[in-house]
Design a protein around this motif. Structure first.
Motif, PDB file in Angstrom:
ATOM      1  N   LYS A  63       0.856  -1.185   0.000  1.00 31.26           N
ATOM      2  CA  LYS A  63       0.000   0.000   0.000  1.00 31.26           C
ATOM      3  C   LYS A  63       0.883   1.222   0.000  1.00 31.26           C
ATOM      4  O   LYS A  63       1.884   1.266   0.698  1.00 31.26           O
ATOM      5  CB  LYS A  63      -0.901   0.026   1.233  1.00 31.26           C
ATOM      6  N   TYR A  83       1.218   7.831  13.619  1.00 27.76           N
ATOM      7  CA  TYR A  83       0.643   7.860  12.283  1.00 27.76           C
ATOM      8  C   TYR A  83       0.904   9.178  11.573  1.00 27.76           C
ATOM      9  O   TYR A  83       0.449   9.384  10.459  1.00 27.76           O
ATOM     10  CB  TYR A  83      -0.855   7.528  12.287  1.00 27.76           C
ATOM     11  N   ASP A 120       2.402  -4.673   6.630  1.00 26.73           N
ATOM     12  CA  ASP A 120       1.938  -5.013   5.279  1.00 26.73           C
ATOM     13  C   ASP A 120       2.784  -4.384   4.180  1.00 26.73           C
ATOM     14  O   ASP A 120       2.267  -4.040   3.107  1.00 26.73           O
ATOM     15  CB  ASP A 120       0.482  -4.597   5.079  1.00 26.73           C
ATOM     16  N   HIS A 171      -8.461   7.081   6.141  1.00 30.88           N
ATOM     17  CA  HIS A 171      -8.387   5.623   6.108  1.00 30.88           C
ATOM     18  C   HIS A 171      -6.961   5.134   6.301  1.00 30.88           C
ATOM     19  O   HIS A 171      -6.707   4.171   7.034  1.00 30.88           O
ATOM     20  CB  HIS A 171      -8.937   5.101   4.780  1.00 30.88           C
ATOM     21  N   GLU A 172      -6.026   5.787   5.676  1.00 26.74           N
ATOM     22  CA  GLU A 172      -4.627   5.384   5.781  1.00 26.74           C
ATOM     23  C   GLU A 172      -4.086   5.628   7.190  1.00 26.74           C
ATOM     24  O   GLU A 172      -3.312   4.831   7.726  1.00 26.74           O
ATOM     25  CB  GLU A 172      -3.806   6.134   4.736  1.00 26.74           C
ATOM     26  N   LEU A 176      -5.096   2.794   9.419  1.00 28.94           N
ATOM     27  CA  LEU A 176      -4.290   1.593   9.280  1.00 28.94           C
ATOM     28  C   LEU A 176      -3.089   1.622  10.219  1.00 28.94           C
ATOM     29  O   LEU A 176      -2.762   0.623  10.867  1.00 28.94           O
ATOM     30  CB  LEU A 176      -3.799   1.457   7.832  1.00 28.94           C
ATOM     31  N   GLN A 234      -4.317   1.294  13.931  1.00 34.29           N
ATOM     32  CA  GLN A 234      -4.706  -0.065  14.285  1.00 34.29           C
ATOM     33  C   GLN A 234      -3.496  -0.949  14.541  1.00 34.29           C
ATOM     34  O   GLN A 234      -3.490  -1.753  15.474  1.00 34.29           O
ATOM     35  CB  GLN A 234      -5.583  -0.654  13.179  1.00 34.29           C
ATOM     36  N   TRP A 235      -2.463  -0.785  13.717  1.00 33.18           N
ATOM     37  CA  TRP A 235      -1.267  -1.601  13.940  1.00 33.18           C
ATOM     38  C   TRP A 235      -0.607  -1.224  15.263  1.00 33.18           C
ATOM     39  O   TRP A 235      -0.219  -2.096  16.044  1.00 33.18           O
ATOM     40  CB  TRP A 235      -0.268  -1.417  12.787  1.00 33.18           C
TER      41      TRP A 235
END
Length: 224
Positions: A3, A153, A181, A207-208, A211, A214-215
């Motif tokens: 991604k 982030y 990922d 959205h990014e 991600l 969440q990680w």
């Protein structure tokens, strides 16, 4: 699947602390504060309210302004105690306001002083990023194998040998993180030391960001 993304929540306690400052003018009225009133006291009420508003906005510049307002409010109330003959109730209220402001300012200062430089580069109305200590591999510019030292982030701090020879402030770099990922981030170098660089991720969507959040939340990591 790779991604491609470009890549801040403050302490919950700052919210009630900020509202404490904002209700101080109300407290003055409800306790029938009958001390010396006038321009100075009105300015004090406005300063307290402005400080509270500043602490509700997740941005280091605004928090710095809020700290200045706290210091000004304390000075105004100290002047009442020293230079004016206020009634006992008014003096007690002034002392209470000074102590309350010192506590609120102390809480804000503790977080402000520990916040990373990356937080200064976020949007003013977004949350302040938590950084987390991590120790995972990262590939910079598709060829430099390095280690991530901490991550949020909004950006990262990377252990990069001979950093000053290889990177410059303002340089755009790609940041590939195999453990997430194989995410490929685009970022800007914002600080360089002998063996470390700070990178601020750019051009990201909500959205990014999620991600990355969440990680980080799934790893049970220690906050910086």
């Amino acid at each position: 699947m790779r991604k491609t993304i470009g890549i801040t929540h403050g302490p919950w306690v700052i919210i009630p602390a900020a509202f404490t400052l904002m209700v101080i003018p109300v407290m003055d009225f409800t306790t029938m504060h009958t001390g010396t009133t006038g321009t100075l006291e009105t300015v004090g009420w406005l300063v307290a309210f402005a400080a509270g508003i500043s602490f509700l906005i997740r941005h280091k510049l605004l928090w710095l302004i809020g700290l200045v307002f706290c210091a000004l409010f304390i000075a105004i109330n100290l002047s009442h105690l020293v230079f004016f003959q206020d009634p006992p109730l008014s003096a007690e209220v002034s002392v209470f306001k000074i102590v309350s402001t010192v506590i609120v300012g102390g809480i804000a200062w503790l977080y402000f002083s520990r916040s990373p430089d990356l937080d200064r580069r976020q949007h003013w109305i977004e949350q302040t990023a938590h950084r987390y200590y991590v120790d995972i591999p990262v590939v910079l510019m598709g060829k430099e194998d390095c280690r991530i030292l901490d991550l949020s982030y909004t950006g990262t701090r990377v252990l990069a040998p001979q950093a000053r020879q290889k990177f410059k402030v303002g340089q755009m770099v790609s940041v590939e993180i195999p453990d997430i990922d194989d995410i490929l981030c685009q970022g800007k170098v914002i600080a360089v030391s002998h063996s470390e660089i700070r990178i601020h991720f750019v051009d990201t969507s909500d959205h990014e960001k999620e991600l990355i959040r969440q990680w980080l939340s799934s790893q049970n990591l220690q906050s910086v």
